[in-house]
Design a protein around this motif. Structure first.
Motif, PDB file in Angstrom:
ATOM      1  N   HIS A  47      29.869 -56.225  36.097  1.00 42.50           N
ATOM      2  CA  HIS A  47      31.308 -56.175  35.805  1.00 42.50           C
ATOM      3  C   HIS A  47      31.977 -54.994  36.505  1.00 42.50           C
ATOM      4  O   HIS A  47      33.043 -55.155  37.107  1.00 42.50           O
ATOM      5  CB  HIS A  47      31.554 -56.095  34.290  1.00 42.50           C
ATOM      6  CG  HIS A  47      31.327 -57.396  33.605  1.00 42.50           C
ATOM      7  ND1 HIS A  47      30.344 -57.582  32.664  1.00 42.50           N
ATOM      8  CD2 HIS A  47      31.948 -58.592  33.720  1.00 42.50           C
ATOM      9  CE1 HIS A  47      30.371 -58.819  32.237  1.00 42.50           C
ATOM     10  NE2 HIS A  47      31.334 -59.456  32.873  1.00 42.50           N
ATOM     11  N   ARG A  48      31.355 -53.820  36.418  1.00 39.43           N
ATOM     12  CA  ARG A  48      31.942 -52.637  37.068  1.00 39.43           C
ATOM     13  C   ARG A  48      32.004 -52.820  38.586  1.00 39.43           C
ATOM     14  O   ARG A  48      33.019 -52.532  39.221  1.00 39.43           O
ATOM     15  CB  ARG A  48      31.150 -51.381  36.724  1.00 39.43           C
ATOM     16  CG  ARG A  48      31.439 -50.828  35.351  1.00 39.43           C
ATOM     17  CD  ARG A  48      30.934 -49.398  35.187  1.00 39.43           C
ATOM     18  NE  ARG A  48      29.496 -49.284  35.372  1.00 39.43           N
ATOM     19  CZ  ARG A  48      28.594 -49.424  34.403  1.00 39.43           C
ATOM     20  NH1 ARG A  48      28.990 -49.684  33.168  1.00 39.43           N
ATOM     21  NH2 ARG A  48      27.308 -49.303  34.652  1.00 39.43           N
ATOM     22  N   TYR A  49      30.916 -53.291  39.156  1.00 38.07           N
ATOM     23  CA  TYR A  49      30.849 -53.465  40.596  1.00 38.07           C
ATOM     24  C   TYR A  49      31.839 -54.535  41.062  1.00 38.07           C
ATOM     25  O   TYR A  49      32.548 -54.343  42.061  1.00 38.07           O
ATOM     26  CB  TYR A  49      29.422 -53.839  41.002  1.00 38.07           C
ATOM     27  CG  TYR A  49      29.241 -53.971  42.482  1.00 38.07           C
ATOM     28  CD1 TYR A  49      29.119 -52.843  43.291  1.00 38.07           C
ATOM     29  CD2 TYR A  49      29.177 -55.228  43.083  1.00 38.07           C
ATOM     30  CE1 TYR A  49      28.946 -52.962  44.662  1.00 38.07           C
ATOM     31  CE2 TYR A  49      29.006 -55.353  44.451  1.00 38.07           C
ATOM     32  CZ  TYR A  49      28.885 -54.217  45.231  1.00 38.07           C
ATOM     33  OH  TYR A  49      28.716 -54.338  46.590  1.00 38.07           O
ATOM     34  N   ASN A  53      35.177 -54.144  43.534  1.00 38.87           N
ATOM     35  CA  ASN A  53      35.152 -54.853  44.817  1.00 38.87           C
ATOM     36  C   ASN A  53      35.957 -56.150  44.813  1.00 38.87           C
ATOM     37  O   ASN A  53      35.784 -56.994  45.703  1.00 38.87           O
ATOM     38  CB  ASN A  53      33.703 -55.127  45.226  1.00 38.87           C
ATOM     39  CG  ASN A  53      33.000 -53.858  45.626  1.00 38.87           C
ATOM     40  OD1 ASN A  53      33.162 -53.391  46.743  1.00 38.87           O
ATOM     41  ND2 ASN A  53      32.240 -53.268  44.720  1.00 38.87           N
ATOM     42  N   ASN A  54      36.825 -56.316  43.820  1.00 40.78           N
ATOM     43  CA  ASN A  54      37.737 -57.462  43.752  1.00 40.78           C
ATOM     44  C   ASN A  54      37.036 -58.814  43.856  1.00 40.78           C
ATOM     45  O   ASN A  54      37.470 -59.699  44.596  1.00 40.78           O
ATOM     46  CB  ASN A  54      38.819 -57.349  44.830  1.00 40.78           C
ATOM     47  CG  ASN A  54      39.659 -56.117  44.663  1.00 40.78           C
ATOM     48  OD1 ASN A  54      40.074 -55.783  43.554  1.00 40.78           O
ATOM     49  ND2 ASN A  54      39.892 -55.398  45.752  1.00 40.78           N
ATOM     50  N   CYS A  55      35.960 -58.965  43.086  1.00 44.88           N
ATOM     51  CA  CYS A  55      35.269 -60.264  43.104  1.00 44.88           C
ATOM     52  C   CYS A  55      34.829 -60.665  41.686  1.00 44.88           C
ATOM     53  O   CYS A  55      33.764 -61.239  41.512  1.00 44.88           O
ATOM     54  CB  CYS A  55      34.104 -60.247  44.077  1.00 44.88           C
ATOM     55  SG  CYS A  55      32.937 -58.893  43.892  1.00 44.88           S
ATOM     56  N   LEU A  68      25.057 -63.122  51.015  1.00 46.38           N
ATOM     57  CA  LEU A  68      24.513 -62.484  49.813  1.00 46.38           C
ATOM     58  C   LEU A  68      24.415 -60.972  49.935  1.00 46.38           C
ATOM     59  O   LEU A  68      24.212 -60.284  48.942  1.00 46.38           O
ATOM     60  CB  LEU A  68      23.143 -63.066  49.468  1.00 46.38           C
ATOM     61  CG  LEU A  68      23.156 -64.482  48.916  1.00 46.38           C
ATOM     62  CD1 LEU A  68      21.734 -64.959  48.636  1.00 46.38           C
ATOM     63  CD2 LEU A  68      24.004 -64.574  47.659  1.00 46.38           C
ATOM     64  N   GLU A  69      24.583 -60.426  51.135  1.00 46.81           N
ATOM     65  CA  GLU A  69      24.548 -58.978  51.311  1.00 46.81           C
ATOM     66  C   GLU A  69      25.939 -58.357  51.203  1.00 46.81           C
ATOM     67  O   GLU A  69      26.075 -57.139  51.201  1.00 46.81           O
ATOM     68  CB  GLU A  69      23.895 -58.624  52.642  1.00 46.81           C
ATOM     69  CG  GLU A  69      22.415 -59.006  52.662  1.00 46.81           C
ATOM     70  CD  GLU A  69      21.721 -58.660  53.961  1.00 46.81           C
ATOM     71  OE1 GLU A  69      22.313 -57.947  54.797  1.00 46.81           O
ATOM     72  OE2 GLU A  69      20.584 -59.113  54.143  1.00 46.81           O
ATOM     73  N   SER A  70      26.960 -59.182  51.086  1.00 44.89           N
ATOM     74  CA  SER A  70      28.335 -58.702  50.919  1.00 44.89           C
ATOM     75  C   SER A  70      28.534 -58.229  49.481  1.00 44.89           C
ATOM     76  O   SER A  70      27.717 -58.523  48.599  1.00 44.89           O
ATOM     77  CB  SER A  70      29.314 -59.833  51.224  1.00 44.89           C
ATOM     78  OG  SER A  70      29.230 -60.833  50.204  1.00 44.89           O
ATOM     79  N   PRO A  71      29.612 -57.504  49.212  1.00 46.74           N
ATOM     80  CA  PRO A  71      29.890 -57.130  47.818  1.00 46.74           C
ATOM     81  C   PRO A  71      29.956 -58.347  46.887  1.00 46.74           C
ATOM     82  O   PRO A  71      29.425 -58.311  45.786  1.00 46.74           O
ATOM     83  CB  PRO A  71      31.238 -56.401  47.905  1.00 46.74           C
ATOM     84  CG  PRO A  71      31.224 -55.801  49.273  1.00 46.74           C
ATOM     85  CD  PRO A  71      30.541 -56.844  50.134  1.00 46.74           C
TER      86      PRO A  71
END
Length: 99
Positions: A47-49, A53-55, A68-71
């Motif tokens: 949730h924090r991450y 990172n707007n996702c 899968l390596e993206s935020p």
């Protein structure tokens, strides 16, 4: 792997987010209560991450993003792992680490 299998290696791309302690716990035996609590901890980090990172829309997504390596990819991995641990832990299943 089947639906009841947990692949801790997927979390390696997220170690910078969850830290070494939570990463290491992916490879330890856990009681159902411990597994559910572990899932909650993974979800807190997710949730924090995701918010940073707007996702956040990925919280309930079953389909991973292309990268899968993206935020977004890392958030998806954490949400999926956290949900899996919470689901099985609250249903009386623990984690038997396979070495």
């Amino acid at each position: 792997l089947d639906l009841t299998s947990f692949r801790g290696k997927f979390l390696h791309d997220c170690e910078d987010i969850i830290g070494a302690d939570l990463m290491g716990r992916a490879y330890e035996d856990q009681t159902p209560e411990e597994l559910a609590a572990y899932g909650e901890q993974l979800l807190e980090h997710a949730h924090r991450y995701a918010a940073a990172n707007n996702c956040t829309e990925l919280e309930h997504s079953r389909e991973p993003p292309d990268d899968l390596e993206s935020p977004a990819g890392k958030a998806h991995i954490l949400f999926a792992a956290g949900r899996w641990c919470r689901y099985w832990g609250t249903r009386g299943f623990g984690l038997d680490a396979w070495s």
